[in-house]
Motif scaffolding. Structure first.
Motif, PDB file in Angstrom:
ATOM      1  N   PRO A   1       0.751  -1.249   0.087  1.00 30.38           N
ATOM      2  CA  PRO A   1       0.172   0.000  -0.075  1.00 30.38           C
ATOM      3  C   PRO A   1       0.784   1.083   0.107  1.00 30.38           C
ATOM      4  N   GLY A   2       0.248   2.329  -0.364  1.00 34.26           N
ATOM      5  CA  GLY A   2       0.927   3.672  -0.259  1.00 34.26           C
ATOM      6  C   GLY A   2       1.431   4.065   1.097  1.00 34.26           C
ATOM      7  N   ARG A   3       2.365   4.683   1.297  1.00 35.97           N
ATOM      8  CA  ARG A   3       3.066   5.201   2.703  1.00 35.97           C
ATOM      9  C   ARG A   3       3.126   6.861   2.402  1.00 35.97           C
ATOM     10  N   VAL A   4       2.683   7.410   3.507  1.00 37.22           N
ATOM     11  CA  VAL A   4       2.805   8.747   3.870  1.00 37.22           C
ATOM     12  C   VAL A   4       3.639   9.113   5.026  1.00 37.22           C
ATOM     13  N   SER A   5       4.075  10.204   4.950  1.00 35.38           N
ATOM     14  CA  SER A   5       5.072  10.902   5.849  1.00 35.38           C
ATOM     15  C   SER A   5       4.786  12.041   5.935  1.00 35.38           C
ATOM     16  N   LEU A   6       3.902  12.526   7.280  1.00 32.32           N
ATOM     17  CA  LEU A   6       3.358  13.715   7.025  1.00 32.32           C
ATOM     18  C   LEU A   6       4.106  14.855   8.125  1.00 32.32           C
ATOM     19  N   LEU A   7       5.138  14.175   8.687  1.00 37.43           N
ATOM     20  CA  LEU A   7       5.756  14.982   9.861  1.00 37.43           C
ATOM     21  C   LEU A   7       6.958  15.920   9.103  1.00 37.43           C
ATOM     22  N   PRO A   8       6.882  17.211   8.993  1.00 41.10           N
ATOM     23  CA  PRO A   8       8.058  17.882   8.447  1.00 41.10           C
ATOM     24  C   PRO A   8       9.275  17.825   8.945  1.00 41.10           C
ATOM     25  N   LEU A   9      10.464  17.590   8.140  1.00 42.93           N
ATOM     26  CA  LEU A   9      11.758  17.416   8.574  1.00 42.93           C
ATOM     27  C   LEU A   9      12.156  16.005   8.846  1.00 42.93           C
ATOM     28  N   ARG A  10      11.153  15.078   9.010  1.00 37.57           N
ATOM     29  CA  ARG A  10      11.650  13.840   9.709  1.00 37.57           C
ATOM     30  C   ARG A  10      12.508  13.073   8.456  1.00 37.57           C
ATOM     31  N   ASP A  11      11.945  13.171   7.332  1.00 34.52           N
ATOM     32  CA  ASP A  11      12.720  12.419   6.241  1.00 34.52           C
ATOM     33  C   ASP A  11      13.685  13.237   5.882  1.00 34.52           C
ATOM     34  N   LEU A  12      13.739  14.599   6.070  1.00 31.77           N
ATOM     35  CA  LEU A  12      14.940  15.338   5.239  1.00 31.77           C
ATOM     36  C   LEU A  12      16.304  14.961   6.112  1.00 31.77           C
ATOM     37  N   VAL A  13      16.243  14.793   7.381  1.00 28.61           N
ATOM     38  CA  VAL A  13      17.514  14.377   7.942  1.00 28.61           C
ATOM     39  C   VAL A  13      18.288  13.070   7.480  1.00 28.61           C
ATOM     40  N   SER A  14      17.399  12.240   6.887  1.00 33.54           N
ATOM     41  CA  SER A  14      17.867  10.835   6.407  1.00 33.54           C
ATOM     42  C   SER A  14      18.198  10.875   5.048  1.00 33.54           C
ATOM     43  N   MET A  15      17.919  12.080   4.225  1.00 29.27           N
ATOM     44  CA  MET A  15      18.170  11.946   2.717  1.00 29.27           C
ATOM     45  C   MET A  15      19.686  12.113   2.589  1.00 29.27           C
ATOM     46  N   SER A  16      20.061  11.576   1.402  1.00 29.15           N
ATOM     47  CA  SER A  16      21.260  11.989   1.119  1.00 29.15           C
ATOM     48  C   SER A  16      21.255  13.214   0.198  1.00 29.15           C
ATOM     49  N   THR A  17      22.746  13.717  -0.192  1.00 31.48           N
ATOM     50  CA  THR A  17      22.818  14.895  -0.706  1.00 31.48           C
ATOM     51  C   THR A  17      21.962  14.961  -1.933  1.00 31.48           C
ATOM     52  N   THR A  18      22.400  13.578  -2.804  1.00 28.77           N
ATOM     53  CA  THR A  18      21.814  13.455  -4.148  1.00 28.77           C
ATOM     54  C   THR A  18      20.189  13.500  -4.099  1.00 28.77           C
ATOM     55  N   GLN A  19      19.561  13.019  -3.100  1.00 26.34           N
ATOM     56  CA  GLN A  19      18.164  13.024  -2.905  1.00 26.34           C
ATOM     57  C   GLN A  19      17.407  14.422  -2.721  1.00 26.34           C
ATOM     58  N   VAL A  20      18.331  15.166  -1.792  1.00 25.01           N
ATOM     59  CA  VAL A  20      17.868  16.656  -1.586  1.00 25.01           C
ATOM     60  C   VAL A  20      18.192  17.580  -2.864  1.00 25.01           C
ATOM     61  N   ILE A  21      19.151  17.295  -3.685  1.00 28.89           N
ATOM     62  CA  ILE A  21      19.258  18.283  -4.993  1.00 28.89           C
ATOM     63  C   ILE A  21      18.561  17.865  -5.883  1.00 28.89           C
ATOM     64  N   GLY A  22      18.224  16.291  -5.796  1.00 24.04           N
ATOM     65  CA  GLY A  22      17.051  15.941  -6.923  1.00 24.04           C
ATOM     66  C   GLY A  22      15.913  16.360  -6.501  1.00 24.04           C
ATOM     67  N   ASN A  23      15.506  16.712  -5.422  1.00 26.23           N
ATOM     68  CA  ASN A  23      14.157  17.311  -5.001  1.00 26.23           C
ATOM     69  C   ASN A  23      13.928  18.735  -5.287  1.00 26.23           C
ATOM     70  N   LEU A  24      15.031  19.261  -5.167  1.00 21.69           N
ATOM     71  CA  LEU A  24      15.117  20.859  -5.310  1.00 21.69           C
ATOM     72  C   LEU A  24      14.903  21.172  -7.049  1.00 21.69           C
ATOM     73  N   LEU A  25      15.485  19.990  -7.831  1.00 19.99           N
ATOM     74  CA  LEU A  25      15.428  20.384  -9.117  1.00 19.99           C
ATOM     75  C   LEU A  25      14.144  19.942  -9.808  1.00 19.99           C
ATOM     76  N   VAL A  26      13.313  19.149  -8.910  1.00 18.52           N
ATOM     77  CA  VAL A  26      12.187  18.834  -9.657  1.00 18.52           C
ATOM     78  C   VAL A  26      11.152  19.824 -10.421  1.00 18.52           C
ATOM     79  N   PHE A  27      10.910  20.996  -9.617  1.00 18.84           N
ATOM     80  CA  PHE A  27      10.297  22.145 -10.403  1.00 18.84           C
ATOM     81  C   PHE A  27      11.207  23.324 -10.557  1.00 18.84           C
ATOM     82  N   ALA A  28      12.568  23.115 -10.661  1.00 21.03           N
ATOM     83  CA  ALA A  28      13.383  24.189 -10.754  1.00 21.03           C
ATOM     84  C   ALA A  28      13.092  24.978 -11.963  1.00 21.03           C
ATOM     85  N   ALA A  29      12.905  24.270 -13.287  1.00 19.76           N
ATOM     86  CA  ALA A  29      12.564  24.966 -14.512  1.00 19.76           C
ATOM     87  C   ALA A  29      11.238  25.762 -14.448  1.00 19.76           C
TER      88      ALA A  29
END
Length: 208
Positions: A79-107
């Motif tokens: 089933p689909g999984r949801v994480s609604l607590l802000p900043l909880r997943d951010l601390v475990s993200m790699s640098t690549t994941q953070v940069i990738g998320n920043l670039l999704v709607f960059a253009a």
């Protein structure tokens, strides 16, 4: 990673990256064709700007959305999984994941204020990025793509749009100011001052 079949081309991140690179000449051609067509009915400078913005929004956004919508190994089985607590997943993200998320709607954040005057505002771009990201995260959950729909992804996607909007702020602020300077005045070129602006002098009675 070696691309061996169609799935490897359209169903993997490597394949999407290769397709995006291969489509770059087509994107440049699309900009040129649109600009040539629009130059017939408008100024060449604006034709090139709007054409570049239109193609840039599509070319710079679709591949990223495509990649984050790729299904995981257990898609459809879990089933689909949801994480609604802000900043909880951010601390475990790699640098690549953070940069990738920043670039999704960059253009989108960079070009949308240049293309649409109504979006020439940082709060509106942030809201647009957040809404677009929320729709993608909702689709991941509904389609059971074996991905976590996280509020941190929404925050990073919106932040990326906002940062690139700031990067292009000089151009869309200049365009907005120039457009406002060209607004026609309510008084016609050959009209005299309004009645309220007239300075009335008392009449004099001439006696014979």
């Amino acid at each position: 990673m070696i691309i061996r079949d169609l799935h490897g081309l359209v169903g993997t991140i490597t394949g999407v990256v290769l397709l995006t690179m291969a489509a770059l000449p087509l994107a440049a051609l699309a900009v040129w064709l649109l600009a040539c067509r629009r130059s017939v009915t408008g100024t060449p400078a604006r034709a090139w700007k709007t054409s570049l913005a239109d193609v840039g929004i599509v070319y710079g956004t679709v591949p990223w959305v495509w990649m984050i919508m790729l299904p995981g190994g257990r898609a459809g089985d879990v089933p689909g999984r949801v994480s609604l607590l802000p900043l909880r997943d951010l601390v475990s993200m790699s640098t690549t994941q953070v940069i990738g998320n920043l670039l999704v709607f960059a253009a989108l954040g960079f070009f949308a204020p240049l293309r649409f005057r109504a979006l020439a505002s940082l709060p509106r771009i942030l809201a647009l990025g957040a809404v677009g990201s929320a729709l993608v995260e909702t689709a991941q959950y509904v389609l059971q793509l074996d991905r976590v729909s996280s509020v941190d992804d929404i925050l990073l996607n919106a932040a990326g749009a906002g940062l690139t909007a700031l990067a292009s702020r000089h151009w869309w602020r200049t365009t907005a100011n120039t457009s406002s300077d060209r607004l026609p005045s309510t008084q016609g070129p050959h009209e005299g001052p309004s009645d309220d602006a007239l300075v009335r002098t008392p009449s004099r009675t001439h006696r014979p």
